[in-house]
Design an enzyme around this catalytic site. Sequence first.
Site, PDB file in Angstrom:
ATOM      1  N   LEU A 134       0.830  -1.200   0.000  1.00  0.00           N
ATOM      2  CA  LEU A 134       0.000   0.000   0.000  1.00  0.00           C
ATOM      3  C   LEU A 134       0.870   1.257   0.000  1.00  0.00           C
ATOM      4  CD1 LEU A 134      -3.023   0.971   0.383  1.00  0.00           C
ATOM      5  CD2 LEU A 134      -2.335   1.394   2.736  1.00  0.00           C
ATOM      6  N   LYS A 158       3.910   1.603  -1.065  1.00  0.00           N
ATOM      7  CA  LYS A 158       4.603   1.772  -2.346  1.00  0.00           C
ATOM      8  C   LYS A 158       3.664   2.208  -3.452  1.00  0.00           C
ATOM      9  CE  LYS A 158       6.451  -2.269  -2.382  1.00  0.00           C
ATOM     10  NZ  LYS A 158       7.057  -3.532  -2.773  1.00  0.00           N
ATOM     11  N   ARG A 198       9.469  -3.316   9.357  1.00  0.00           N
ATOM     12  CA  ARG A 198      10.306  -4.356   9.959  1.00  0.00           C
ATOM     13  C   ARG A 198      11.534  -4.691   9.134  1.00  0.00           C
ATOM     14  NH1 ARG A 198       5.720  -8.676  11.155  1.00  0.00           N
ATOM     15  NH2 ARG A 198       5.611  -8.265   8.940  1.00  0.00           N
ATOM     16  N   TYR A 229     -12.598   5.791  -0.990  1.00  0.00           N
ATOM     17  CA  TYR A 229     -13.682   6.230  -1.878  1.00  0.00           C
ATOM     18  C   TYR A 229     -14.140   7.650  -1.543  1.00  0.00           C
ATOM     19  CZ  TYR A 229     -14.175   2.590  -5.203  1.00  0.00           C
ATOM     20  OH  TYR A 229     -13.931   1.790  -6.287  1.00  0.00           O
ATOM     21  N   ASP A 251     -14.771  -6.384   1.717  1.00  0.00           N
ATOM     22  CA  ASP A 251     -13.696  -5.688   1.003  1.00  0.00           C
ATOM     23  C   ASP A 251     -14.147  -4.349   0.419  1.00  0.00           C
ATOM     24  OD1 ASP A 251     -11.014  -5.576   0.019  1.00  0.00           O
ATOM     25  OD2 ASP A 251     -11.727  -6.168  -1.962  1.00  0.00           O
ATOM     26  N   HIS A 303     -16.586   1.055   1.170  1.00  0.00           N
ATOM     27  CA  HIS A 303     -16.611   2.009   0.052  1.00  0.00           C
ATOM     28  C   HIS A 303     -18.029   2.289  -0.464  1.00  0.00           C
ATOM     29  CE1 HIS A 303     -12.428   1.308   0.264  1.00  0.00           C
ATOM     30  NE2 HIS A 303     -12.316   0.331  -0.609  1.00  0.00           N
ATOM     31  N   TYR A 352     -24.472  11.999 -16.138  1.00  0.00           N
ATOM     32  CA  TYR A 352     -25.399  12.154 -17.250  1.00  0.00           C
ATOM     33  C   TYR A 352     -26.812  11.793 -16.857  1.00  0.00           C
ATOM     34  CZ  TYR A 352     -24.177   7.239 -18.326  1.00  0.00           C
ATOM     35  OH  TYR A 352     -23.940   5.902 -18.274  1.00  0.00           O
ATOM     36  N   ASP A 381     -25.349  15.042 -21.248  1.00  0.00           N
ATOM     37  CA  ASP A 381     -24.103  14.379 -20.882  1.00  0.00           C
ATOM     38  C   ASP A 381     -23.025  15.361 -20.410  1.00  0.00           C
ATOM     39  OD1 ASP A 381     -21.861  12.833 -20.699  1.00  0.00           O
ATOM     40  OD2 ASP A 381     -21.893  12.125 -22.761  1.00  0.00           O
ATOM     41  N   LEU A 382     -22.572  15.183 -19.177  1.00  0.00           N
ATOM     42  CA  LEU A 382     -21.474  15.993 -18.657  1.00  0.00           C
ATOM     43  C   LEU A 382     -20.282  15.069 -18.406  1.00  0.00           C
ATOM     44  CD1 LEU A 382     -20.126  18.444 -17.348  1.00  0.00           C
ATOM     45  CD2 LEU A 382     -21.484  18.053 -15.336  1.00  0.00           C
TER      46      LEU A 382
END
Length: 482
Positions: free
Chosen positions: A17, A19, A46, A179, A235, A240, A376, A396-397
């Site tokens: 994580l 790295k 460690r 998130y 997970d 999230h 959108y 649509d944006l």
Amino acid sequence: PNFTIVGMSLLGASGDLAKKKTFPALFGLYLQGYLPANTRIIGYARTKMDRADYLNRISQHIKNKNTPKVKTTLDQFLVQSSYVAGVYDKDDGFQRLEQEIRRVEIETGAKDRLFYMALPPSVFIPVANGLKKNCYTNKGINRLIIEKPFGMDLESSRKLSDALAPLWREDEIYRIDHYLGKEMVKNIMVLRFTNMMFSSCWDKDHIENIQITFKEKIGTEGRGGYFDEFGIMRDVMQNHLFQVLSLIAMEPPASMSAEVIRDEKVKVLRAIEPVRESEVLLGQYGPSEDGVHPGYLDDETVPQGSKTATFAAATFYVNNRRWQGVPFIIKCGKALDQQKVDIRVQFKEHGGNLFPGLSNARNELVIRVQPEEAVYLKMTQKLPGLGMNTVMTDLDLSYASRFTQLAIPEAYEALILDALNGEQSNFVRKDELDEAWRIFTPVLHKIDRGLVPVEIYPYGSRGPRSLPDFIRRFGYERGSMA
Ligand code: BG6
């Protein structure tokens, strides 16, 4: 920068994580001038290695190292990085870390400290303890960033919280759910609370159902050991996707203060009953139909015969005046046909039958979190031409074409900057965590005991075969939905 933290200690500095996410994000902020020029990053882990090895390791995942600006800035960043090796459960390592922090503080004149634990949960408490005992300063600010998983269920999560509480105050703890750092997730409140056309119809009278979808194309590929213990619900769904649900369903906060926002999120969670087994569909991927991709059980890091779900769909109801009866359907899975996270707000049918051939005019608001951030709105239009024919099309944006000059920050960049600034809105509070676990724990325990069936789906497919039926039970399905 208008914060005063210069010394950051990264615990678990040799891990994946750190790295892949933490260092690139810290460096990204540094490169863009969001961190003080004299920022010091002290790695702690460690692994015994010398400084050169360590620097080599952390620069691995930095992108565009050949461009001159990145190269010079990285060289500087590395000069200001150091490493201390030590174990997680004895004082002497933390004492060496303390010495290094003091050395940095004498050099920079800074007093405030940020600790970032990029560590497995088994060492959360020993490290939080070691840091408090040996590296906590009384001269300035102390902040502690923690990464998920925060427990396996309500009980284990409470245990962690209870062990942490006497050591670190809640306003010093920053629990990361990355998130909450994503641009489109941060956009939800703005979209809902500044646009009359959405705020006025954001309720059970206008909305039929809400679907939150998380799809990844890759399987667990070598992360099976970690993943197998948790499964997809723990997970990504409980954390999230539930954060996304809270933001979609919460009442408008009275202000943008972190406590007020999180109070509202907690209130929504309190209105959700524990999810029932009958409202859950689980799947696990098998080999792809063409035999090219191996199944979950073929991953060597996965225990033989594992029943762990790599796909889950579940339906939740928010029992309050705004949402009574509206299903919130969350679907998430690995090794599916596409990579995509989106939120679909499906409005009710407009009713009336004025136009021939148009039986179910309804709007759908789509917030595409990734890839290619977009908002959108599906709506009915007159089909250009001489007749009075209608067509369903999009307002649509798409961010890439609208905000051409603006880069979208990495979630980790946004969150680390918030932590440095003492802004807690986008971090998970203890009671939020508790409520989310309360909702999931009963069904998770059944799943853990193998009491909920798990359907096999081919790698690269749209998920379990019964998914369309599952969604149809609660909502309304359009071709692209599943
Ligand atoms: C992590 C999960 O928290 O989130 C991973 O452990 C998942 O399994 C990842 O792949 C998804 O994050 P993102 O930012 O790639 O959507």
